[in-house]
Design an enzyme around this catalytic site. Structure first.
Site, PDB file in Angstrom:
ATOM      1  CE  LYS A   7      -4.455  -1.173   0.243  1.00 47.27           C
ATOM      2  NZ  LYS A   7      -5.505  -0.603  -0.623  1.00 47.27           N
ATOM      3  CB  SER A  15      -0.815  -8.150  -0.707  1.00 46.51           C
ATOM      4  OG  SER A  15      -1.742  -8.777   0.165  1.00 46.51           O
TER       5      SER A  15
END
Length: 521
Positions: free
Chosen positions: A65, A322
């Site tokens: 992110k 992720s």
């Protein structure tokens, strides 16, 4: 609930060429690093399929992110920087915004749900330092988003969207850019975890622009599948509820821009359950000795399911790991469910006669297999019920065990896929009660936070007696409760009206066969 509209920078339809240009020029490497693309030899051997892991858990904030947040904030003009920014996030986007704010000298207000894992809340404060104010509001991302909208309107902050923004998508697309640079040879598919769709949209658009033969496949949880449902419907849909286990992808509505890009460039979508994610978390640990969060292992769970369904390919498949912002306490739940998710454990309720030799015949039916769990309670003078977990090597072995039990004259229920049995009944085998007349059985979920169980109990109607109750803190972000309530038949309509006002997701388990066998009189 309906999300309150947040004012973001206007974005027109984004062409693949324009996104490619923005991705190549994205300012992510001021703070992010090019993460490793590593072989997973254990998994590759087991699946008969070359597997590569894209290690975004290696970022400074332990999540991809950071890429999109920094790229977006680095493009703010002087006036916008002076006003400051605001973001709503369950955790990983918040950490990216916090670190970007610290590096760029921009004040940031970050709104997080009260249910956000503590490890993520503390990380936001650590990465942001004096530049960041953390506001905790509501039980979900949607609640945090509504609070952020109010603060934005009041103070004129610039909103840094977690996924539905061209600059954010271009920043996330650099993950795809790195994959193609790190592995220029043939690839069969890249698997991408999906919440709002920013990572999937960016990676898919970039890869399809340069290597259209490579499949890009999104992965969502069965209980948070907004992108799957949106693509099926041909337009973004809003889910009424989302599961909270994979909190990083628990989004009720995907972005308009991310949906449009995914509709154009994504080849397929895969949905996986909680057990499959837990198994994938263990797989990543065994390969790397790092522990991803549930959303971080989502892509690998999808890859494994895809191989099981479609077969192996000669070319490698890539799973994007992720993120790794996992609360340590949640490992208890992950470890318990990983065996089932890997199809290495089968769970049964077996009924045996209360007579000499029955237990010996039961052991013979197991044929030297390892028992992972065993619960026994005398049921009556004529029969007993056993809740047993058995170590298996593949799913077909369940049928072999069922036939073995039946050949010995035992009744058997396969509970391996029964959520009620795995969450609750395995911890409370104790027989039925003749006092539990007119009993209804319900499962409830509620956001896990201090005092949540007490508040739940306070909502229970005083006119009906609670005849069964089971709650176990699993270290997750939501609590799960099993409740038996004695409701006379002529009051069932009133009881249904009561359920509709509770405000908690629920499921009627009164006819569940395991409950009727093990706990119902």
């Amino acid at each position: 609930m309906n999300a309150v509209a947040i004012t973001a920078e206007p974005t027109d339809r984004l062409s693949g060429h324009e996104l490619l240009r923005q991705t190549v020029g994205a300012r992510v490497y001021d703070v992010a690093r090019e993460t490793a693309l590593e072989a997973a030899p254990l998994l590759s051997t087991r699946l008969g399929q070359p597997v590569l892991l894209k290690r975004e858990d290696q970022q400074p904030v332990f999540s991809f992110k950071l890429r999109g947040a920094y790229n977006r904030m680095s493009q703010l003009d002087a006036e916008q920087r002076a006003r400051g920014v605001i973001a709503a996030s369950a955790g990983n986007h918040a950490q990216g915004v916090a670190l970007a704010a610290s590096r760029l000298g921009i004040r940031a207000v970050i709104v997080m749900p009260i249910t956000a894992p503590q490890v993520k809340v503390e990380a936001v404060r650590r990465f942001g330092g004096a530049q960041v104010d953390v506001v905790l509001a509501g039980d979900s991302y949607s609640d945090a988003q509504a609070a952020a909208a109010r603060l934005q309107a009041e103070h004129g902050y610039t909103f840094v969207h977690p996924f539905d923004d061209a600059a954010v998508i271009a920043g996330q697309a650099t993950v795809g850019m790195e994959i193609l640079r790190q592995h220029p040879g043939p690839l069969h598919a890249v698997f991408v975890p999906v919440g709002g769709g920013g990572l999937l949209a960016g990676v898919a658009a970039y890869i399809k622009a340069l290597r259209p033969e490579v499949k890009v496949i999104g992965v969502q949880t069965c209980d948070s599948d907004a992108m799957v449902q949106s693509l099926d419907a041909g337009a973004p849909v809003t889910l009424s509820e989302v599961g909270l286990f994979a909190d990083g992808t628990a989004v009720k509505r995907v972005g308009d821009l991310t949906f449009e890009l995914c509709q154009r460039y994504v080849d397929d979508m895969v949905r996986v359950d909680t057990d499959a994610i837990c198994a994938a978390i263990r797989d990543v640990f065994q390969e790397t000795r790092s522990v991803p969060e549930p959303a971080g292992a989502l892509a690998l769970a999808g890859l494994k399911q895809y191989v099981a369904t479609h077969g192996a390919s000669d070319h490698p498949m890539v799973a994007i790991v992720s993120g790794a912002n996992l609360n340590f306490d949640r490992l208890r739940f992950v470890a318990e469910r990983a065996e089932v998710g890997e199809q290495r454990e089968a769970v049964f309720a077996v009924t045996i006669p209360e007579e000499r030799g029955s237990f010996r015949r039961f052991c013979a039916a197991l044929d030297q297999r390892s028992i992972t769990e065993f619960n026994y309670r005398i049921g009556s003078a004529s029969e007993a019920h056993i809740f047993v977990g058995v170590q298996t090597t593949h799913r077909d072995e369940r049928e072999t065990l069922i036939e073995a039990f039946r050949s010995h004259g035992f009744g058997v229920l396969d509970l391996t896929d029964d959520e009620l049995a795995k969450l609750h009944l395995r911890h409370m085998i104790g027989g039925s009660s003749p006092l539990a007349r007119d009993e209804l059985l319900y499962r409830f979920e509620f956001p896990e936070r201090p005092g949540a169980l007490t508040r739940f109990l306070g909502h229970m109607h005083p006119d009906w007696n609670i005849s069964l109750f089971h709650y176990r803190n699993q270290g997750a972000d939501y609590g799960r409760i099993l409740v038996g309530i004695q409701v006379p038949r002529d009051e069932r309509a009133l009881f249904q009206a009561f359920l509709d006002t509770l405000g908690y997701p629920f499921r009627d388990e009164s006819e569940n066969p395991a409950y009727r066998l093990l706990l119902r009189e």
